[in-house]
Design an enzyme around this catalytic site. Structure first.
Site, PDB file in Angstrom:
ATOM      1  N   HIS A 187     103.219 -41.884 -63.469  1.00 57.30           N
ATOM      2  CA  HIS A 187     103.859 -42.278 -64.721  1.00 57.30           C
ATOM      3  C   HIS A 187     103.837 -41.140 -65.742  1.00 57.30           C
ATOM      4  CE1 HIS A 187     105.429 -45.713 -67.069  1.00 57.30           C
ATOM      5  NE2 HIS A 187     104.958 -45.046 -68.111  1.00 57.30           N
ATOM      6  N   LYS A 240     112.880 -52.457 -66.174  1.00 55.36           N
ATOM      7  CA  LYS A 240     111.955 -53.145 -67.069  1.00 55.36           C
ATOM      8  C   LYS A 240     112.739 -53.617 -68.274  1.00 55.36           C
ATOM      9  CE  LYS A 240     107.662 -52.386 -69.650  1.00 55.36           C
ATOM     10  NZ  LYS A 240     106.620 -51.399 -70.004  1.00 55.36           N
ATOM     11  N   ARG A 253     110.455 -44.526 -64.220  1.00 49.89           N
ATOM     12  CA  ARG A 253     109.230 -45.287 -63.986  1.00 49.89           C
ATOM     13  C   ARG A 253     108.955 -45.297 -62.488  1.00 49.89           C
ATOM     14  NH1 ARG A 253     112.102 -48.417 -67.806  1.00 49.89           N
ATOM     15  NH2 ARG A 253     111.070 -48.470 -69.838  1.00 49.89           N
ATOM     16  N   HIS A 294     114.609 -46.476 -72.727  1.00 45.86           N
ATOM     17  CA  HIS A 294     114.082 -47.188 -73.882  1.00 45.86           C
ATOM     18  C   HIS A 294     115.248 -47.711 -74.706  1.00 45.86           C
ATOM     19  CE1 HIS A 294     110.143 -44.642 -73.750  1.00 45.86           C
ATOM     20  NE2 HIS A 294     110.170 -45.602 -72.840  1.00 45.86           N
ATOM     21  N   ARG A 350     106.912 -39.004 -67.111  1.00 47.73           N
ATOM     22  CA  ARG A 350     107.745 -39.464 -68.224  1.00 47.73           C
ATOM     23  C   ARG A 350     107.279 -38.843 -69.544  1.00 47.73           C
ATOM     24  NH1 ARG A 350     110.924 -43.824 -67.609  1.00 47.73           N
ATOM     25  NH2 ARG A 350     110.356 -44.892 -69.554  1.00 47.73           N
ATOM     26  N   TYR A 382     122.445 -49.029 -78.582  1.00 44.95           N
ATOM     27  CA  TYR A 382     123.469 -48.298 -77.839  1.00 44.95           C
ATOM     28  C   TYR A 382     123.646 -48.924 -76.462  1.00 44.95           C
ATOM     29  CZ  TYR A 382     123.187 -44.465 -81.246  1.00 44.95           C
ATOM     30  OH  TYR A 382     123.234 -43.714 -82.388  1.00 44.95           O
TER      31      TYR A 382
END
Length: 414
Positions: free
Chosen positions: A340, A271, A244, A367, A343, A377
């Site tokens: 951005h 984030k 990011r 994520h 990504r 995970y």
């Protein structure tokens, strides 16, 4: 004999305080300094008491008598005027402490550790601009749905529909916090507002280049960028790490171990949602290590420790506008590519062209990924696979830049 305004104005101070009596317990104290203070003397439960009724001339004779009469009415109901005043003061203090603004500030202070600093500031600024001027001083337990709707419609009237959505969300969380903490009895007034507001625009997707030949052109353009070396390295690392924008621009040298080819971004800069925010491990490809090593002599010894310090204010990182501006300088419009967008570029090509397992990609995008049993995970999951993936990605970008024919990789097929 009752006092008159003429007598009060003519009263001169003496060496000691002196009293000038009116009627029914009201009297005026004339201080040696010249000040004139109203007092009311009464008896409650057999004890003589006195309360202040203001100062002259701010409180004139007529108003002082009105305040005295109010106190006498309390006495007639067997209420001590002094205790009644203290209770009213406590009520005002409680009301101030339970105002929408004070509760919002309390909520923000408790939750801001979940957000990156820029997002935390953005939330507070939106509340200060669009909500506090109208609801800030209102007791949070008294605010009803029409009041909140009026606030949101003011934002709606200027066409800022995305801001309406965000402010409604923030207010709803504040009301829920107030209910949970006992500052509001029940009911979130934001919960029934959807049908009273304009529908939200479609979700905005960041512009990104995802066709291999166009990505090759982009990488050649970045390689030939003639502007600041700091911005040039930021563009390369955007492509190589697909972080990011805020995570990359706020990078510090203390987070990066070039010898281990690893960058560990602390949790507070990531984030996060619903309390899920952990440090992020970024394996560095050979090309990423080379870019950072070339940049270190230029920025590696600044006091603030930033990898990408601003050109004018070195204590702050370069802005996202500077990175996007570099893309514009290279000929890519905002509808084609953004910072951005790297990504989306990586996610699409790693999946469609290089056939990397999607959970490896999602983990590297930071994520939240769950296993077959619904468990998230941990941050080091698939680390060996991600190391291979990041080098594969960097080599792939080089091949596109150099115009080589790319054969899809079968290793790591889903």
């Amino acid at each position: 004999m009752a006092l008159t305004d003429t007598a009060i104005r003519a009263a001169k101070p003496a060496d000691k305080p002196r009293k000038m009596y009116d009627e029914k317990g009201l009297f005026l104290i004339v201080a040696p300094s010249g000040g004139k203070w109203w007092r009311f003397k009464y008896s409650f439960d057999g004890k003589a008491k006195t309360i202040s009724l203001g100062t002259y001339p701010d409180t004139g004779l007529a108003l002082a008598r009105e305040k005295r009469d109010d106190a006498r009415k309390l006495l007639a109901r067997d209420v001590d005027p002094s205790q009644h005043r203290k209770a009213a003061k406590r009520l005002r203090a409680d009301s101030a402490n339970n105002s929408f603004e004070s509760v919002a500030q309390e909520w923000h202070a408790k939750r801001k550790h979940e957000w990156v600093e820029s997002h935390a500031k953005s939330i507070l600024l939106r509340l200060e601009k669009d909500v506090f001027p109208w609801l800030g001083r209102r007791p949070i337990d008294e605010i009803d749905t029409p009041e909140v709707l009026a606030v949101l419609q003011r934002i709606e009237s200027r066409g800022a529909l995305e801001t309406v959505r965000k402010v409604k969300q923030y207010c709803g969380r504040i009301f829920k916090y107030a209910i949970a903490s006992g500052k509001r009895k029940s009911f979130d007034p934001c919960s029934i507002l959807n049908d009273s507001l304009a529908s939200q625009p479609p979700a905005r997707h960041f512009s990104a280049i995802v066709k291999p030949d166009e990505v090759g052109g982009l990488m050649r353009a970045i390689e030939g960028y003639g502007g600041s070396h700091i911005v040039s390295c930021a563009l390369k690392l955007h492509a190589l790490t697909f972080l990011r924008s805020s995570e990359l621009r706020h990078a510090k040298w203390s987070e990066i171990d070039v010898d281990a080819a690893l960058w560990v971004i602390p949790a507070e800069r990531m984030k996060g949602r619903k309390g899920y925010k952990v440090e992020h491990h970024v394996p560095l490809s050979r090309q990423a290590v080379e870019a950072l090593s070339a940049l270190h002599p230029l920025t590696g010894h600044n006091k603030c420790g930033l990898v990408f310090p601003g050109q004018r204010v070195h204590e702050r990182p370069i802005s996202e506008n500077m990175v996007n501006g570099a893309l514009r300088r290279l000929g890519y419009g905002k509808e084609e590519m953004t910072a951005h967008g790297f990504r989306a570029m990586a996610r699409t090509l790693l999946d469609e062209q290089l056939k990397v397992r999607i959970e490896h990609i999602e983990m590297q995008l930071a994520h939240r990924v769950k296993d077959l049993h619904g468990r998230a995970y941990n941050r080091t999951s698939f680390m060996l696979e991600r190391v291979e993936m990041m080098q594969l990605w960097a080599d792939y970008l080089d091949s596109l830049r150099d115009g080589a024919k790319v054969i899809p990789i079968t290793k790591g097929v889903k």
